[in-house]
Design a protein around this motif. Sequence first.
Motif, PDB file in Angstrom:
ATOM      1  N   LYS A  23       0.804  -1.224   0.000  1.00 34.92           N
ATOM      2  CA  LYS A  23       0.000   0.000   0.000  1.00 34.92           C
ATOM      3  C   LYS A  23       0.839   1.275   0.000  1.00 34.92           C
ATOM      4  O   LYS A  23       0.493   2.270  -0.617  1.00 34.92           O
ATOM      5  N   LYS A  24       1.954   1.249   0.704  1.00 32.55           N
ATOM      6  CA  LYS A  24       2.761   2.463   0.860  1.00 32.55           C
ATOM      7  C   LYS A  24       3.805   2.629  -0.243  1.00 32.55           C
ATOM      8  O   LYS A  24       4.505   3.638  -0.284  1.00 32.55           O
ATOM      9  N   ASP A  25       3.925   1.642  -1.109  1.00 33.26           N
ATOM     10  CA  ASP A  25       4.908   1.734  -2.195  1.00 33.26           C
ATOM     11  C   ASP A  25       4.385   2.637  -3.309  1.00 33.26           C
ATOM     12  O   ASP A  25       3.207   2.581  -3.666  1.00 33.26           O
ATOM     13  N   SER A  26       5.248   3.446  -3.865  1.00 29.86           N
ATOM     14  CA  SER A  26       4.835   4.356  -4.921  1.00 29.86           C
ATOM     15  C   SER A  26       4.636   3.611  -6.233  1.00 29.86           C
ATOM     16  O   SER A  26       5.214   2.543  -6.463  1.00 29.86           O
ATOM     17  N   VAL A  27       3.827   4.189  -7.099  1.00 28.24           N
ATOM     18  CA  VAL A  27       3.577   3.609  -8.412  1.00 28.24           C
ATOM     19  C   VAL A  27       4.884   3.465  -9.189  1.00 28.24           C
ATOM     20  O   VAL A  27       5.137   2.433  -9.822  1.00 28.24           O
ATOM     21  N   ASN A  28       5.711   4.482  -9.124  1.00 25.31           N
ATOM     22  CA  ASN A  28       6.971   4.448  -9.878  1.00 25.31           C
ATOM     23  C   ASN A  28       7.901   3.341  -9.390  1.00 25.31           C
ATOM     24  O   ASN A  28       8.659   2.761 -10.179  1.00 25.31           O
ATOM     25  N   ASP A  29       7.853   3.035  -8.102  1.00 23.65           N
ATOM     26  CA  ASP A  29       8.691   1.965  -7.561  1.00 23.65           C
ATOM     27  C   ASP A  29       8.175   0.585  -7.962  1.00 23.65           C
ATOM     28  O   ASP A  29       8.953  -0.371  -8.040  1.00 23.65           O
ATOM     29  N   LEU A  30       6.863   0.484  -8.200  1.00 21.38           N
ATOM     30  CA  LEU A  30       6.269  -0.815  -8.522  1.00 21.38           C
ATOM     31  C   LEU A  30       6.251  -1.093 -10.029  1.00 21.38           C
ATOM     32  O   LEU A  30       6.335  -2.246 -10.443  1.00 21.38           O
ATOM     33  N   LEU A  31       6.126  -0.044 -10.821  1.00 18.71           N
ATOM     34  CA  LEU A  31       6.042  -0.236 -12.279  1.00 18.71           C
ATOM     35  C   LEU A  31       7.421  -0.094 -12.917  1.00 18.71           C
ATOM     36  O   LEU A  31       7.686   0.825 -13.705  1.00 18.71           O
ATOM     37  N   ILE A  32       8.305  -1.003 -12.559  1.00 16.22           N
ATOM     38  CA  ILE A  32       9.645  -1.070 -13.134  1.00 16.22           C
ATOM     39  C   ILE A  32       9.715  -2.325 -14.007  1.00 16.22           C
ATOM     40  O   ILE A  32       9.448  -3.435 -13.538  1.00 16.22           O
ATOM     41  N   SER A  33      10.059  -2.135 -15.261  1.00 18.91           N
ATOM     42  CA  SER A  33      10.004  -3.243 -16.218  1.00 18.91           C
ATOM     43  C   SER A  33      10.918  -4.391 -15.822  1.00 18.91           C
ATOM     44  O   SER A  33      12.079  -4.196 -15.448  1.00 18.91           O
ATOM     45  N   ASP A  34      10.355  -5.584 -15.916  1.00 16.40           N
ATOM     46  CA  ASP A  34      11.126  -6.821 -15.810  1.00 16.40           C
ATOM     47  C   ASP A  34      11.493  -7.208 -17.244  1.00 16.40           C
ATOM     48  O   ASP A  34      10.626  -7.579 -18.038  1.00 16.40           O
ATOM     49  N   LYS A  35      12.759  -7.118 -17.568  1.00 21.93           N
ATOM     50  CA  LYS A  35      13.181  -7.247 -18.965  1.00 21.93           C
ATOM     51  C   LYS A  35      12.849  -8.610 -19.570  1.00 21.93           C
ATOM     52  O   LYS A  35      12.455  -8.705 -20.738  1.00 21.93           O
TER      53      LYS A  35
END
Length: 439
Positions: free
Chosen positions: A70-82
């Motif tokens: 819940k406390k994680d930012s969108v930018n931290d979660l939407l990081i591409s898995d190559k």
Amino acid sequence: MIKGKHLLIAVLVFASFGFIKYPIDGYESTGIARLYQLRKFQLDSVRYTRIPAGAYKKLADIKLNLTKRKKDSVNDLLISDKDFERKLKRIIPSGAYSMTALDMSNPDNLKYAEHRENVGYQPGSVGKIAVLLAVFDQLQKLCPDSFNDRANYLKNIKVTARYWGTGDHHTIPIYDIEKDKLTKRRVIASDEFSLYEWLDHMVSVSNNGAASVMYREAMLMAAFGQDYFFLDAEKAENYFKETPRDSLTNLAHSVVNQPLRKLGITENEWKLGGMFTRPAGKYVGRKGGSIGTPKGLMKFLLQLEQGNVVDEASSLEMKRLLYLTDRRIRYAKSPRLDSAAVYFKSGSYYKCDREKNPDCKSYAGNVFNYMNSVIIVEHPNGIKYIVCLMSNVLNKNSAGAHMYLASKIDDIIDEANPTVKPIIKEEEYKTDSEEEENN
């Protein structure tokens, strides 16, 4: 003395007791009549083949998947898995396709992929999710301390369509409980339903009139505040007659778009330009066009799963309203998803130039031909993921391509499952008359 048709409703809300949610087993808590018929089929052991096994989840089964993040930012979660992204890009057709996908089967190890994720498309009926958000955002402002009160207002406040809900070819299901009769027809001005039922008509069968009605109600909540609960149709219509058009247009734009901005979704990623029916433009104008991107839509659905859209209770209720307990179409029609719960909204918008092609068909426009699918998939084996797919392929009904991609994407995400699966081939998608009416 306070007058108005909602006075009794206010008394009922403040005297309310515990609130139970739905889907099919939620008629008592929502008053959505079509659920009564489906639940009756279940209880009477009546065979019903319109919906697959994954559509029979109960209230208690529907949960948010990422509340521990819940406390994680969108930018931290939407990081591409190559590696994940490479596998998905292999199956995406060349041309005007864009997509984001998030495998959340393991909340501690999310896998995200994106392809042309910032390309803007006309979102069509996917934009109705912004109206859904607007209603829950306004209700939270009116009842900040009690979700039960908000839910009871949704169930007990009834409003008429008037001209706002007319002019749409989409039909709605009207179930008469006493006569045990289901009728499907277009919205007429005298139709009166609860806010819950209008929301269901807007989401489950994508009725444009219902979307304009609920857009109207969100505006009235913002304009009248607590007095909204004592508002009648005459006073509401006088408000629209007496308020300058530009003020109404600005309010409409703010009501549906500001909640998206609060979620960090930019105007270039997702915005709604105006109402969904022409008669609603009598007093409320449009403010620019509508646009959606796979990245913007993913930002919304990710935060919905976190419980951060308005608040956790509202996020869960919006997810329940997106839970598909009607016939599946397009992306959601993939047989790979039959046993899965799907939370789905589809949208299309096309234009034909008959001089270029007199035989230009529905959903196969030769000027533009947008088709969009946003979906949360939850398999019984624990595989859970989100996909936002948008396309603009001319001269072709892309529903079949979306359905084929749904199967291929599911196979990639569920690749560790040893079950032998039937080979999926892309085939011509056959749109029946009912689908023509409701999408």
